[in-house]
Design a protein around this motif. Structure first.
Motif, mmCIF file in Angstrom:
data_model
loop_
_atom_site.group_PDB
_atom_site.id
_atom_site.type_symbol
_atom_site.label_atom_id
_atom_site.label_comp_id
_atom_site.label_asym_id
_atom_site.label_seq_id
_atom_site.Cartn_x
_atom_site.Cartn_y
_atom_site.Cartn_z
ATOM 1 N N UNK A 11 -16.027 -1.592 2.598
ATOM 2 C CA UNK A 11 -16.036 -0.364 3.293
ATOM 3 C C UNK A 11 -15.770 0.657 1.658
ATOM 4 N N UNK A 12 -16.024 2.430 1.701
ATOM 5 C CA UNK A 12 -15.508 3.051 0.960
ATOM 6 C C UNK A 12 -13.925 2.971 0.640
ATOM 7 N N UNK A 13 -13.538 2.845 1.317
ATOM 8 C CA UNK A 13 -11.665 2.518 1.058
ATOM 9 C C UNK A 13 -11.386 1.437 0.595
ATOM 10 N N UNK A 14 -12.037 0.097 1.273
ATOM 11 C CA UNK A 14 -11.166 -1.035 0.155
ATOM 12 C C UNK A 14 -11.674 -0.074 -1.608
ATOM 13 N N UNK A 15 -13.075 0.177 -1.833
ATOM 14 C CA UNK A 15 -13.561 0.172 -3.063
ATOM 15 C C UNK A 15 -12.744 1.010 -4.057
ATOM 16 N N UNK A 16 -12.593 2.570 -3.093
ATOM 17 C CA UNK A 16 -11.448 3.390 -3.955
ATOM 18 C C UNK A 16 -9.773 2.776 -4.325
ATOM 19 N N UNK A 17 -9.707 1.856 -3.103
ATOM 20 C CA UNK A 17 -8.301 1.155 -4.220
ATOM 21 C C UNK A 17 -8.787 0.547 -5.056
ATOM 22 N N UNK A 18 -9.486 -1.031 -5.200
ATOM 23 C CA UNK A 18 -10.087 -1.707 -5.754
ATOM 24 C C UNK A 18 -10.031 -0.420 -6.915
ATOM 25 N N UNK A 19 -11.385 0.542 -6.855
ATOM 26 C CA UNK A 19 -11.214 0.739 -9.021
ATOM 27 C C UNK A 19 -10.160 2.212 -8.795
ATOM 28 N N UNK A 20 -9.483 2.653 -8.167
ATOM 29 C CA UNK A 20 -8.626 3.568 -8.507
ATOM 30 C C UNK A 20 -7.177 3.211 -9.310
ATOM 31 N N UNK A 21 -7.452 1.810 -8.714
ATOM 32 C CA UNK A 21 -6.484 0.728 -9.379
ATOM 33 C C UNK A 21 -6.728 0.276 -10.613
ATOM 34 N N UNK A 22 -8.325 -0.628 -11.136
ATOM 35 C CA UNK A 22 -8.762 -0.528 -11.993
ATOM 36 C C UNK A 22 -8.587 0.170 -12.899
ATOM 37 N N UNK A 62 -0.763 0.160 -4.813
ATOM 38 C CA UNK A 62 -0.915 -1.708 -4.400
ATOM 39 C C UNK A 62 -0.628 -2.168 -2.858
ATOM 40 N N UNK A 63 0.705 -0.606 -2.535
ATOM 41 C CA UNK A 63 0.769 -1.438 -1.215
ATOM 42 C C UNK A 63 0.078 -0.749 -0.305
ATOM 43 N N UNK A 64 -0.671 0.167 -0.568
ATOM 44 C CA UNK A 64 -1.205 0.798 0.450
ATOM 45 C C UNK A 64 -2.778 -0.152 0.410
ATOM 46 N N UNK A 65 -3.072 -0.052 -0.691
ATOM 47 C CA UNK A 65 -4.375 -0.801 -0.012
ATOM 48 C C UNK A 65 -3.759 -2.508 0.305
ATOM 49 N N UNK A 66 -2.803 -3.239 0.108
ATOM 50 C CA UNK A 66 -2.078 -4.394 0.732
ATOM 51 C C UNK A 66 -2.395 -4.015 2.108
ATOM 52 N N UNK A 67 -2.120 -2.859 2.544
ATOM 53 C CA UNK A 67 -2.083 -2.597 3.921
ATOM 54 C C UNK A 67 -3.037 -2.472 4.604
ATOM 55 N N UNK A 68 -4.231 -1.152 3.467
ATOM 56 C CA UNK A 68 -5.226 -1.898 4.137
ATOM 57 C C UNK A 68 -5.867 -2.770 4.447
ATOM 58 N N UNK A 69 -5.858 -3.855 3.995
ATOM 59 C CA UNK A 69 -6.534 -4.699 3.586
ATOM 60 C C UNK A 69 -6.444 -6.059 4.497
ATOM 61 N N UNK A 70 -4.942 -5.833 4.997
ATOM 62 C CA UNK A 70 -4.023 -6.110 6.418
ATOM 63 C C UNK A 70 -4.615 -6.067 7.501
#
Length: 195
Positions: A11-22, A62-70
């Protein structure tokens, strides 16, 4: 574009976290490698402050991404993907998350042990000193740990990118395509339930 992931795509939120961190990691790595070569004078302090704030931002993402992934479902692996690759991908993600936390935390620990000046996140929030003040014994350990964990993160991230490219160009599946910004999977989902 859906906010949440489904069986076929992120989804768009997972993509946002992924590419923002990259993107932030690439900027952070460049700044970190350049700033340590600069002569030690007051004019470089803003670069160090920027590096520290960016590191804390990556830690927060990274923390927000991990929480979202959960709470977000994950796309299923391609049907033809061997079990060893599925397990390797899982292990690689665990390692990436661990390093995304460890690298900025050791940087924060190094800054705390150095205690040269208070640590501010973007000049807005004063961050706590993790060591309670200068710690000459811990400072070199944290510094070396920060460097080696960064190198490990760079190696694991490069392996992650290489695996995604291999899926795209060699195995010709949707693993990379479904994480690309603004893209949908082009093939019909060829999935199986998670092992």
């Amino acid at each position: 574009m859906h906010l949440k992931s489904d069986d076929a795509r992120w989804g768009s939120m997972a993509k946002f976290f992924h590419w923002a961190v990259v993107i932030l990691l690439l900027v952070q790595a460049t700044i970190g490698l350049v700033m340590v070569q600069l002569p030690k004078r007051p004019s470089v302090i803003p670069w160090f402050n920027f590096h520290k704030s960016l590191g804390l931002t990556i830690l927060l993402l990274a923390l927000l991404r991990l929480l979202w992934r959960a709470f977000d479902r994950h796309p299923l692996p391609p049907l033809a993907m061997p079990r060893w690759q599925v397990l390797g991908a899982r292990a690689g993600h665990v390692l990436l998350y661990g390093l995304l936390f460890a690298v900025p935390l050791t940087g924060w620990l190094f800054d705390s042990a150095s205690s040269l000046r208070p640590l501010f996140w973007w000049d807005l929030v004063k961050m706590p000193n993790l060591t309670g003040g200068p710690n000459a014994d811990l400072k070199p350990i944290a510094q070396v740990a920060h460097l080696w964990l960064f190198l490990a993160l760079a190696a694991v991230a490069a392996g992650h990118a290489a695996a995604a490219l291999a899926h795209h160009f060699v195995q010709r599946d949707d693993v990379l395509r479904r994480m690309l910004p603004g893209r949908r999977s082009l093939s019909t989902p060829n999935q199986e339930s998670s092992p």
